[in-house]
Design a protein around this motif. Structure first.
Motif, PDB file in Angstrom:
ATOM      1  N   VAL A  25     -86.092 -55.030  47.776  1.00  0.00           N
ATOM      2  CA  VAL A  25     -87.190 -54.717  46.844  1.00  0.00           C
ATOM      3  C   VAL A  25     -86.941 -55.396  45.494  1.00  0.00           C
ATOM      4  O   VAL A  25     -87.839 -56.018  44.912  1.00  0.00           O
ATOM      5  N   GLY A  26     -85.697 -55.295  45.010  1.00  0.00           N
ATOM      6  CA  GLY A  26     -85.346 -55.928  43.735  1.00  0.00           C
ATOM      7  C   GLY A  26     -85.584 -57.436  43.769  1.00  0.00           C
ATOM      8  O   GLY A  26     -86.100 -58.027  42.811  1.00  0.00           O
ATOM      9  N   LYS A  27     -85.242 -58.064  44.911  1.00  0.00           N
ATOM     10  CA  LYS A  27     -85.439 -59.519  45.054  1.00  0.00           C
ATOM     11  C   LYS A  27     -86.928 -59.880  45.075  1.00  0.00           C
ATOM     12  O   LYS A  27     -87.346 -60.878  44.479  1.00  0.00           O
ATOM     13  N   LEU A  28     -87.732 -59.060  45.761  1.00  0.00           N
ATOM     14  CA  LEU A  28     -89.183 -59.295  45.802  1.00  0.00           C
ATOM     15  C   LEU A  28     -89.791 -59.162  44.402  1.00  0.00           C
ATOM     16  O   LEU A  28     -90.636 -59.967  44.005  1.00  0.00           O
ATOM     17  N   CYS A  29     -89.348 -58.143  43.676  1.00  0.00           N
ATOM     18  CA  CYS A  29     -89.859 -57.933  42.309  1.00  0.00           C
ATOM     19  C   CYS A  29     -89.535 -59.144  41.426  1.00  0.00           C
ATOM     20  O   CYS A  29     -90.382 -59.593  40.649  1.00  0.00           O
ATOM     21  N   ARG A  30     -88.338 -59.669  41.573  1.00  0.00           N
ATOM     22  CA  ARG A  30     -87.955 -60.864  40.785  1.00  0.00           C
ATOM     23  C   ARG A  30     -88.847 -62.049  41.155  1.00  0.00           C
ATOM     24  O   ARG A  30     -89.306 -62.782  40.290  1.00  0.00           O
ATOM     25  N   HIS A  31     -89.087 -62.221  42.455  1.00  0.00           N
ATOM     26  CA  HIS A  31     -89.892 -63.355  42.930  1.00  0.00           C
ATOM     27  C   HIS A  31     -91.309 -63.297  42.357  1.00  0.00           C
ATOM     28  O   HIS A  31     -91.865 -64.319  41.942  1.00  0.00           O
ATOM     29  N   PHE A  32     -91.876 -62.099  42.346  1.00  0.00           N
ATOM     30  CA  PHE A  32     -93.263 -61.951  41.891  1.00  0.00           C
ATOM     31  C   PHE A  32     -93.374 -61.558  40.412  1.00  0.00           C
ATOM     32  O   PHE A  32     -94.458 -61.241  39.933  1.00  0.00           O
ATOM     33  N   ASP A  33     -92.217 -61.585  39.718  1.00  0.00           N
ATOM     34  CA  ASP A  33     -92.177 -61.261  38.287  1.00  0.00           C
ATOM     35  C   ASP A  33     -92.755 -59.868  38.012  1.00  0.00           C
ATOM     36  O   ASP A  33     -93.579 -59.677  37.120  1.00  0.00           O
ATOM     37  N   LEU A  34     -92.287 -58.894  38.799  1.00  0.00           N
ATOM     38  CA  LEU A  34     -92.705 -57.500  38.633  1.00  0.00           C
ATOM     39  C   LEU A  34     -91.490 -56.666  38.202  1.00  0.00           C
ATOM     40  O   LEU A  34     -90.348 -57.039  38.496  1.00  0.00           O
ATOM     41  N   PRO A  35     -91.700 -55.522  37.530  1.00  0.00           N
ATOM     42  CA  PRO A  35     -90.566 -54.669  37.154  1.00  0.00           C
ATOM     43  C   PRO A  35     -89.841 -54.171  38.406  1.00  0.00           C
ATOM     44  O   PRO A  35     -90.501 -53.807  39.392  1.00  0.00           O
ATOM     45  N   GLY A  36     -88.511 -54.190  38.383  1.00  0.00           N
ATOM     46  CA  GLY A  36     -87.754 -53.724  39.549  1.00  0.00           C
ATOM     47  C   GLY A  36     -86.273 -53.622  39.252  1.00  0.00           C
ATOM     48  O   GLY A  36     -85.808 -54.065  38.196  1.00  0.00           O
ATOM     49  N   THR A  71     -93.577 -39.773  40.713  1.00  0.00           N
ATOM     50  CA  THR A  71     -94.692 -40.309  39.914  1.00  0.00           C
ATOM     51  C   THR A  71     -94.170 -41.126  38.741  1.00  0.00           C
ATOM     52  O   THR A  71     -94.670 -42.231  38.460  1.00  0.00           O
ATOM     53  N   GLU A  72     -93.142 -40.620  38.067  1.00  0.00           N
ATOM     54  CA  GLU A  72     -92.593 -41.335  36.898  1.00  0.00           C
ATOM     55  C   GLU A  72     -91.916 -42.636  37.333  1.00  0.00           C
ATOM     56  O   GLU A  72     -91.977 -43.640  36.619  1.00  0.00           O
ATOM     57  N   HIS A  73     -91.273 -42.632  38.515  1.00  0.00           N
ATOM     58  CA  HIS A  73     -90.663 -43.864  39.043  1.00  0.00           C
ATOM     59  C   HIS A  73     -91.750 -44.908  39.302  1.00  0.00           C
ATOM     60  O   HIS A  73     -91.611 -46.081  38.931  1.00  0.00           O
ATOM     61  N   ILE A  74     -92.860 -44.479  39.926  1.00  0.00           N
ATOM     62  CA  ILE A  74     -93.948 -45.436  40.224  1.00  0.00           C
ATOM     63  C   ILE A  74     -94.542 -45.990  38.930  1.00  0.00           C
ATOM     64  O   ILE A  74     -94.854 -47.182  38.846  1.00  0.00           O
ATOM     65  N   LYS A  75     -94.653 -45.158  37.904  1.00  0.00           N
ATOM     66  CA  LYS A  75     -95.172 -45.647  36.607  1.00  0.00           C
ATOM     67  C   LYS A  75     -94.295 -46.790  36.092  1.00  0.00           C
ATOM     68  O   LYS A  75     -94.791 -47.799  35.600  1.00  0.00           O
ATOM     69  N   LEU A  76     -92.991 -46.629  36.219  1.00  0.00           N
ATOM     70  CA  LEU A  76     -92.054 -47.672  35.785  1.00  0.00           C
ATOM     71  C   LEU A  76     -92.250 -48.940  36.619  1.00  0.00           C
ATOM     72  O   LEU A  76     -92.282 -50.057  36.085  1.00  0.00           O
ATOM     73  N   VAL A  77     -92.416 -48.746  37.943  1.00  0.00           N
ATOM     74  CA  VAL A  77     -92.596 -49.859  38.882  1.00  0.00           C
ATOM     75  C   VAL A  77     -93.842 -50.691  38.537  1.00  0.00           C
ATOM     76  O   VAL A  77     -93.842 -51.915  38.677  1.00  0.00           O
ATOM     77  N   ILE A  78     -94.905 -50.025  38.085  1.00  0.00           N
ATOM     78  CA  ILE A  78     -96.158 -50.749  37.798  1.00  0.00           C
ATOM     79  C   ILE A  78     -96.280 -51.113  36.311  1.00  0.00           C
ATOM     80  O   ILE A  78     -97.335 -51.552  35.857  1.00  0.00           O
ATOM     81  N   GLY A  79     -95.158 -50.925  35.573  1.00  0.00           N
ATOM     82  CA  GLY A  79     -95.131 -51.380  34.182  1.00  0.00           C
ATOM     83  C   GLY A  79     -95.803 -50.447  33.193  1.00  0.00           C
ATOM     84  O   GLY A  79     -96.130 -50.847  32.072  1.00  0.00           O
ATOM     85  N   GLU A  80     -96.015 -49.198  33.602  1.00  0.00           N
ATOM     86  CA  GLU A  80     -96.596 -48.224  32.674  1.00  0.00           C
ATOM     87  C   GLU A  80     -95.486 -47.386  32.046  1.00  0.00           C
ATOM     88  O   GLU A  80     -94.371 -47.348  32.533  1.00  0.00           O
ATOM     89  N   GLU A  81     -95.838 -46.659  30.993  1.00  0.00           N
ATOM     90  CA  GLU A  81     -94.843 -45.842  30.302  1.00  0.00           C
ATOM     91  C   GLU A  81     -94.679 -44.517  31.032  1.00  0.00           C
ATOM     92  O   GLU A  81     -95.663 -43.869  31.391  1.00  0.00           O
ATOM     93  N   TRP A  82     -93.438 -44.136  31.268  1.00  0.00           N
ATOM     94  CA  TRP A  82     -93.231 -42.852  31.941  1.00  0.00           C
ATOM     95  C   TRP A  82     -93.070 -41.737  30.922  1.00  0.00           C
ATOM     96  O   TRP A  82     -92.908 -41.980  29.729  1.00  0.00           O
TER      97      TRP A  82
END
Length: 408
Positions: free
Chosen positions: A89-100, A301-312
Motif C-alpha cells: 500500500v505504501g509503495k502504491l501511495c508513493r507511485h500515485f503521489d498519495l498520502p501513505g 474514520t480518522e485513518h481514512i481522513k489521513l489517507v485521503i489528505g483531510e484533517e483528522w
C-alpha cells in the motif's frame, strides 16, 4: 462529477474490513476492494461492494489496475486493514503521489527480527531474543536465553504459530510444527526465540505521533496467547501511563513510523514496560469499538481522513471504560448450538454481542485468533461497573460442542 473512490487492498474477515468499507461510505467515498480472492470476505457480496480479483502481491499489476480505475474514478486514497499488504500500500501511495505509510519502515517493522534489532539499537527495552533457522539453532537459542521461551515465526500476525515453550519437549514439538509443513510460511523459514517477559499486558493505540490511549488485556491459559478480555483505558497511574507513552514514542522513532495507525504491545516486568511487538496498523478484534465507546474517537474514520489528505480529529468527546470479553472454545468438536446472544445484548450497558460461528460448524482450535467463537463488548462510566455488566451478559451465553469421534 467524478466519484471519489477509496481503494482497499484486500479486506479483513474479523470485522475490520467491513468497518473500513462503512467508514469510507460515511465519508462519501466509493470503496473498491482489490483482492486475490474476494469471496473470502462475506461482507463484499452482502453489502454489494465493488471488488476486483487481482494478485495483490504483484505491485505492477496493482499499479495497472489503479491506473485503469483512474479513468472512471477520482482515486482519493489507497489503504488496507491487512498488515501483510501494508508495505505494498505504501509503495502504491508513493507511485500515485498519495498520502501513505513509509513502505521501508513498514517492511522492517513486519520482520520481527529486524524490528527487534532496530529497537535494541535505540535502547528500547525488549526481551532477550535470537534468530534460528533450524531445530538445532532453536534448541541452542532456548538454552542461551533459558526456558521458558516464546517461539514464533519471524514474520506473521494474529498470534499465528506463537507458543510458550516451558520445557524441552514442548520446544521440540513446536519447532517440529513450525518446520514440518503444518505452518504456512509467508517467506523463508526463520524462527524467533525470545525470553518470556512476565507481567501484566498492555497495548498502546497510536495515530501519527499521538498515543490515543492504552488498553489492558489478559489471556486464556498457556501455552497459547488467546485474548480473554481487553479493557480500555487501562487502569494506570499517570506515571505508568507516561512511561508507556514515552517508550511508545521511542519505538516510532526507532522504526521510522509515525504516519497513520500503530499498535504497540507491552508486558510490565520488573524493568517496567518491555516492548513485545510493534504493529504498523490498527489493533484487531474489537479495539476500534472500545476506543469509540471509551473516548468517542473512531480510529478507522480518522485513518481514512489521513489517507485521503483531510484533517483528522483525535479529540476525546467523553471518558468511559469499555471492555470486550472474547468467547473461546475450550475443546475441539462440532458446535451443536450456541445461544443467549439476544438475552446478553439486552443487558443495560452491553454495546455488542457477536458470534462468529454457526451451529454444526467444526471447531478445530489452532492456538491463535481464529479460535474465537464470539465476543461481548460493554461500556459504562467505570471499570468495575463495566466488568459487572460483562459478567452478567457472558453468564447468559451458552454453547455445546460434541467432541469428534476418533476411530481407534
Amino acid at each position: 462529477m467524478t466519484r471519489r473512490a477509496l481503494i482497499l487492498v484486500e479486506g479483513n474477515t474479523h470485522g475490520t474490513g467491513l468497518q473500513y468499507v462503512q467508514a469510507a461510505q460515511s465519508l462519501g467515498l466509493h470503496p473498491i476492494t482489490l483482492s486475490a480472492e474476494p469471496t473470502q470476505y462475506d461482507y463484499l457480496a452482502a453489502e454489494g461492494i465493488e471488488a476486483i480479483r487481482i494478485d495483490t502481491t504483484n505491485r505492477d499489476a496493482l499499479i495497472r489496475e489503479c491506473s485503469q480505475l483512474r479513468a472512471t474514478y477520482d482515486i482519493a486514497g489507497i489503504t488496507s486493514a491487512r498488515e501483510a499488504v501494508y508495505a505494498t500500500v505504501g509503495k502504491l501511495c508513493r507511485h500515485f503521489d498519495l498520502p501513505g505509510p513509509n513502505p521501508t519502515s513498514v517492511e522492517r517493522c513486519c520482520d520481527k527480527f529486524t524490528q527487534r534489532q532496530l529497537l535494541a539499537e535505540a535502547g528500547v527495552p525488549i526481551p532477550a531474543y535470537r534468530l534460528a533457522l533450524d531445530a538445532t539453532e532453536v534448541e541452542s537459542s532456548a538454552a542461551e536465553i533459558g526456558l521458558p521461551v516464546i517461539v514464533k515465526p519471524a514474520v506473521g500476525n494474529g498470534s499465528y504459530g506463537v507458543r510458550l515453550c516451558r520445557d524441552v519437549d514442548e520446544l521440540a514439538e513446536h519447532t517440529m510444527y513450525l518446520l514440518g509443513g503444518k505452518h504456512i510460511w509467508r517467506s523463508s523459514t526463520r524462527i524467533l526465540v525470545e525470553e518470556f517477559a512476565h507481567g501484566p499486558f498492555y497495548c498502546a493505540d497510536i495515530m501519527g505521533n499521538e498515543v490515543i490511549g492504552i488498553a489492558a488485556a489478559d489471556f486464556g491459559p498457556p501455552p497459547h496467547f488467546l485474548f480473554r478480555e481487553t479493557a480500555f483505558p487501562a487502569p494506570l497511574s499517570n506515571d505508568d501511563y507516561k512511561r508507556i507513552t514515552d517508550v511508545s514514542l521511542s519505538c516510532l522513532r526507532a522504526l521510522g513510523l509515525g504516519w497513520g495507525p500503530t499498535n504497540i504491545e507491552f508486558r510490565w516486568t520488573k524493568r517496567g514496560p518491555v516492548v513485545i511487538e510493534v504493529n504498523p496498523r490498527l489493533a484487531g478484534g474489537g479495539h476500534r469499538q472500545l476506543v469509540q465507546l471509551a473516548y468517542g474517537v473512531d480510529l478507522i474514520t480518522e485513518h481514512i481522513k489521513l489517507v485521503i489528505g483531510e484533517e483528522w480529529d483525535l479529540r476525546r468527546r467523553h471518558s468511559h471504560t469499555a471492555a470486550a470479553r472474547i468467547l473461546n472454545a475450550d475443546h475441539d468438536g462440532t458446535l451443536d448450538w450456541i445461544d443467549g446472544d439476544s438475552r446478553a445484548a439486552a443487558v443495560p450497558g452491553v454495546a455488542e454481542v457477536k458470534f462468529y460461528v454457526e451451529p454444526k460448524a467444526p471447531i478445530i482450535r489452532k492456538g491463535d485468533y481464529r479460535d474465537r467463537i464470539g465476543h461481548v463488548i460493554a461500556a459504562s462510566p467505570s471499570l468495575a461497573q463495566t466488568e459487572a455488566i460483562l459478567q452478567r451478559a457472558v453468564d447468559l451465553i451458552d454453547w455445546s460442542i460434541t467432541p469428534f469421534t476418533t476411530h481407534g
